[in-house]
Design a protein around this motif. Structure first.
Motif, PDB file in Angstrom:
ATOM      1  N   PRO A 199     -90.054  19.496 -88.193  1.00 21.40           N
ATOM      2  CA  PRO A 199     -90.418  20.730 -87.493  1.00 21.40           C
ATOM      3  C   PRO A 199     -89.264  21.436 -86.777  1.00 21.40           C
ATOM      4  O   PRO A 199     -89.367  22.603 -86.472  1.00 21.40           O
ATOM      5  CB  PRO A 199     -91.458  20.232 -86.474  1.00 21.40           C
ATOM      6  N   TYR A 200     -88.147  20.705 -86.523  1.00 20.57           N
ATOM      7  CA  TYR A 200     -87.000  21.360 -85.898  1.00 20.57           C
ATOM      8  C   TYR A 200     -85.791  20.451 -86.009  1.00 20.57           C
ATOM      9  O   TYR A 200     -85.892  19.282 -86.383  1.00 20.57           O
ATOM     10  CB  TYR A 200     -87.280  21.700 -84.430  1.00 20.57           C
ATOM     11  N   LEU A 201     -84.631  21.012 -85.692  1.00 20.99           N
ATOM     12  CA  LEU A 201     -83.374  20.265 -85.650  1.00 20.99           C
ATOM     13  C   LEU A 201     -82.864  20.299 -84.221  1.00 20.99           C
ATOM     14  O   LEU A 201     -82.846  21.360 -83.593  1.00 20.99           O
ATOM     15  CB  LEU A 201     -82.353  20.906 -86.599  1.00 20.99           C
ATOM     16  N   ALA A 202     -82.457  19.137 -83.715  1.00 25.17           N
ATOM     17  CA  ALA A 202     -81.977  19.050 -82.334  1.00 25.17           C
ATOM     18  C   ALA A 202     -80.603  18.389 -82.295  1.00 25.17           C
ATOM     19  O   ALA A 202     -80.276  17.546 -83.144  1.00 25.17           O
ATOM     20  CB  ALA A 202     -82.951  18.256 -81.470  1.00 25.17           C
ATOM     21  N   ALA A 203     -79.809  18.793 -81.309  1.00 20.52           N
ATOM     22  CA  ALA A 203     -78.483  18.188 -81.151  1.00 20.52           C
ATOM     23  C   ALA A 203     -78.602  16.708 -80.817  1.00 20.52           C
ATOM     24  O   ALA A 203     -77.749  15.906 -81.198  1.00 20.52           O
ATOM     25  CB  ALA A 203     -77.708  18.918 -80.057  1.00 20.52           C
ATOM     26  N   GLU A 204     -79.651  16.365 -80.101  1.00 19.46           N
ATOM     27  CA  GLU A 204     -79.931  14.964 -79.803  1.00 19.46           C
ATOM     28  C   GLU A 204     -81.179  14.562 -80.563  1.00 19.46           C
ATOM     29  O   GLU A 204     -82.224  15.195 -80.390  1.00 19.46           O
ATOM     30  CB  GLU A 204     -80.147  14.775 -78.306  1.00 19.46           C
ATOM     31  N   PRO A 205     -81.135  13.613 -81.461  1.00 22.49           N
ATOM     32  CA  PRO A 205     -80.103  12.576 -81.606  1.00 22.49           C
ATOM     33  C   PRO A 205     -79.189  12.789 -82.821  1.00 22.49           C
ATOM     34  O   PRO A 205     -78.687  11.812 -83.361  1.00 22.49           O
ATOM     35  CB  PRO A 205     -80.961  11.327 -81.825  1.00 22.49           C
ATOM     36  N   ASP A 206     -78.972  14.020 -83.260  1.00 26.04           N
ATOM     37  CA  ASP A 206     -78.201  14.263 -84.485  1.00 26.04           C
ATOM     38  C   ASP A 206     -77.089  15.279 -84.217  1.00 26.04           C
ATOM     39  O   ASP A 206     -77.108  16.386 -84.746  1.00 26.04           O
ATOM     40  CB  ASP A 206     -79.143  14.775 -85.576  1.00 26.04           C
ATOM     41  N   PRO A 207     -76.085  14.916 -83.419  1.00 31.59           N
ATOM     42  CA  PRO A 207     -75.041  15.883 -83.049  1.00 31.59           C
ATOM     43  C   PRO A 207     -74.205  16.360 -84.225  1.00 31.59           C
ATOM     44  O   PRO A 207     -73.755  17.510 -84.233  1.00 31.59           O
ATOM     45  CB  PRO A 207     -74.191  15.124 -82.022  1.00 31.59           C
ATOM     46  N   ASP A 208     -73.981  15.499 -85.230  1.00 30.44           N
ATOM     47  CA  ASP A 208     -73.156  15.904 -86.362  1.00 30.44           C
ATOM     48  C   ASP A 208     -73.816  17.019 -87.160  1.00 30.44           C
ATOM     49  O   ASP A 208     -73.172  18.015 -87.526  1.00 30.44           O
ATOM     50  CB  ASP A 208     -72.892  14.707 -87.283  1.00 30.44           C
ATOM     51  N   THR A 209     -75.103  16.872 -87.436  1.00 27.11           N
ATOM     52  CA  THR A 209     -75.816  17.905 -88.186  1.00 27.11           C
ATOM     53  C   THR A 209     -75.951  19.174 -87.348  1.00 27.11           C
ATOM     54  O   THR A 209     -75.899  20.286 -87.885  1.00 27.11           O
ATOM     55  CB  THR A 209     -77.205  17.398 -88.617  1.00 27.11           C
ATOM     56  N   TRP A 210     -76.117  19.027 -86.051  1.00 25.21           N
ATOM     57  CA  TRP A 210     -76.186  20.194 -85.166  1.00 25.21           C
ATOM     58  C   TRP A 210     -74.876  20.978 -85.210  1.00 25.21           C
ATOM     59  O   TRP A 210     -74.879  22.196 -85.322  1.00 25.21           O
ATOM     60  CB  TRP A 210     -76.493  19.743 -83.734  1.00 25.21           C
ATOM     61  N   ARG A 211     -73.745  20.270 -85.164  1.00 27.28           N
ATOM     62  CA  ARG A 211     -72.447  20.944 -85.237  1.00 27.28           C
ATOM     63  C   ARG A 211     -72.277  21.637 -86.589  1.00 27.28           C
ATOM     64  O   ARG A 211     -71.730  22.742 -86.667  1.00 27.28           O
ATOM     65  CB  ARG A 211     -71.309  19.946 -84.998  1.00 27.28           C
ATOM     66  N   ALA A 212     -72.753  20.989 -87.645  1.00 29.05           N
ATOM     67  CA  ALA A 212     -72.654  21.600 -88.971  1.00 29.05           C
ATOM     68  C   ALA A 212     -73.476  22.884 -89.040  1.00 29.05           C
ATOM     69  O   ALA A 212     -73.062  23.863 -89.672  1.00 29.05           O
ATOM     70  CB  ALA A 212     -73.138  20.614 -90.032  1.00 29.05           C
ATOM     71  N   LEU A 213     -74.617  22.897 -88.386  1.00 33.18           N
ATOM     72  CA  LEU A 213     -75.428  24.115 -88.347  1.00 33.18           C
ATOM     73  C   LEU A 213     -74.683  25.235 -87.641  1.00 33.18           C
ATOM     74  O   LEU A 213     -74.609  26.369 -88.142  1.00 33.18           O
ATOM     75  CB  LEU A 213     -76.754  23.842 -87.632  1.00 33.18           C
ATOM     76  N   LEU A 214     -74.112  24.944 -86.481  1.00 38.52           N
ATOM     77  CA  LEU A 214     -73.416  25.987 -85.724  1.00 38.52           C
ATOM     78  C   LEU A 214     -72.186  26.487 -86.473  1.00 38.52           C
ATOM     79  O   LEU A 214     -71.884  27.688 -86.470  1.00 38.52           O
ATOM     80  CB  LEU A 214     -73.024  25.448 -84.346  1.00 38.52           C
ATOM     81  N   THR A 215     -71.458  25.580 -87.140  1.00 38.03           N
ATOM     82  CA  THR A 215     -70.265  25.959 -87.886  1.00 38.03           C
ATOM     83  C   THR A 215     -70.605  26.851 -89.079  1.00 38.03           C
ATOM     84  O   THR A 215     -69.858  27.773 -89.424  1.00 38.03           O
ATOM     85  CB  THR A 215     -69.523  24.705 -88.373  1.00 38.03           C
ATOM     86  N   ASN A 216     -71.746  26.587 -89.697  1.00 35.07           N
ATOM     87  CA  ASN A 216     -72.145  27.305 -90.916  1.00 35.07           C
ATOM     88  C   ASN A 216     -73.357  28.204 -90.681  1.00 35.07           C
ATOM     89  O   ASN A 216     -74.106  28.489 -91.618  1.00 35.07           O
ATOM     90  CB  ASN A 216     -72.458  26.296 -92.022  1.00 35.07           C
ATOM     91  N   GLU A 217     -73.529  28.662 -89.442  1.00 29.87           N
ATOM     92  CA  GLU A 217     -74.747  29.393 -89.085  1.00 29.87           C
ATOM     93  C   GLU A 217     -74.997  30.607 -89.979  1.00 29.87           C
ATOM     94  O   GLU A 217     -76.124  30.837 -90.436  1.00 29.87           O
ATOM     95  CB  GLU A 217     -74.688  29.833 -87.623  1.00 29.87           C
TER      96      GLU A 217
END
Length: 239
Positions: free
Chosen positions: A76-94
């Motif tokens: 249902p959503y993506l969160a920085a916690e507990p997945d900081p690597d995927t969160w950073r990838a989202l922001l980098t490739n927004e």
């Protein structure tokens, strides 16, 4: 005595999400999206760029960005916690993630303060409904209102609640239903399970759950204010 329509469908687009239906959710008709091979390797947003991840791979995004896209679509959503690597990838490739989602009639919502992101249907009158809605009962909505208030009042944005604590809060509405205590317990069990399934509650262990930070963003303030006032009135009448 009137009662808010806690079981109706979501509002017509465009407009903020209505608390009467739990969103975000998995796209309609979709199942679990598996992570692509190699998606867990590397933390840099550019890692894996231009590399085929499997024979016949026609994708162009780096593996971490694909994983972010897949998890957003899966919901249902993506969160920085507990997945900081995927969160950073989202922001980098927004930008490119937004493009890929738009091709599926999906809009990306990012709450930078809560560090959560989710997808919703695009606000176009002729667009198909892609995101699945979970219809809520009266008790579902009452508990979500309570959880959202606890979350907004929390100093660190983290709230945990037990099933018994939820029962204590919802007990004010027990007389309104006119059923037996056993009926109320069954309804509460169904509400608890539904909010876990939708991602609004995340199990901690035992009967305790963490309230999802997405509740800060996913519901419109106007609908929340109107429903809160109506539920407060009903609770007073049931006392």
């Amino acid at each position: 005595m009137t009662e808010p329509n806690a079981t109706g469908a979501g509002p017509a687009r465009p407009g903020p999400t209505d608390l009467r239906s739990a969103r975000p959710g998995r796209p309609a008709g979709s199942g679990t999206t598996s992570a692509p091979p190699g998606a867990g390797s590397g933390t840099d947003g550019d890692a894996g760029a231009g590399v085929h991840l499997w024979p016949g791979d026609h994708g162009t995004l780096p593996a971490p960005a694909r994983l972010a896209l897949a998890r957003l679509v899966r919901g249902p959503y993506l969160a920085a916690e507990p997945d900081p690597d995927t969160w950073r990838a989202l922001l980098t490739n927004e930008d490119v993630v937004r493009e890929r989602l738009a091709d599926q009639y999906l809009d990306l919502v990012i709450d930078a303060d809560a560090q959560v992101a989710f997808v919703r249907d695009v606000p176009a009158p002729d667009a198909p409904q892609v995101v699945r809605e979970l219809t809520l009962t009266f008790l579902d909505t009452a508990l979500l209102l309570h959880l959202r208030a606890l979350l907004l009042d929390s100093a660190d944005g983290r709230v945990a609640i037990s099933r018994d604590e939820a029962a204590d809060h919802l007990g004010m509405y027990r007389r309104r239903g006119g059923g037996s205590p056993m009926d109320f317990t069954r309804q509460l069990d169904a509400t608890w399970a539904r909010l876990i399934e939708s991602g609004m509650l995340e199990p901690l262990g035992g009967d305790r759950c963490v309230v999802s930070p997405v509740l800060r963003t996913v519901f419109g303030a106007d609908q929340v204010a109107a429903l809160s006032a109506e539920y407060a009135r009903l609770a007073k009448e049931s006392a």
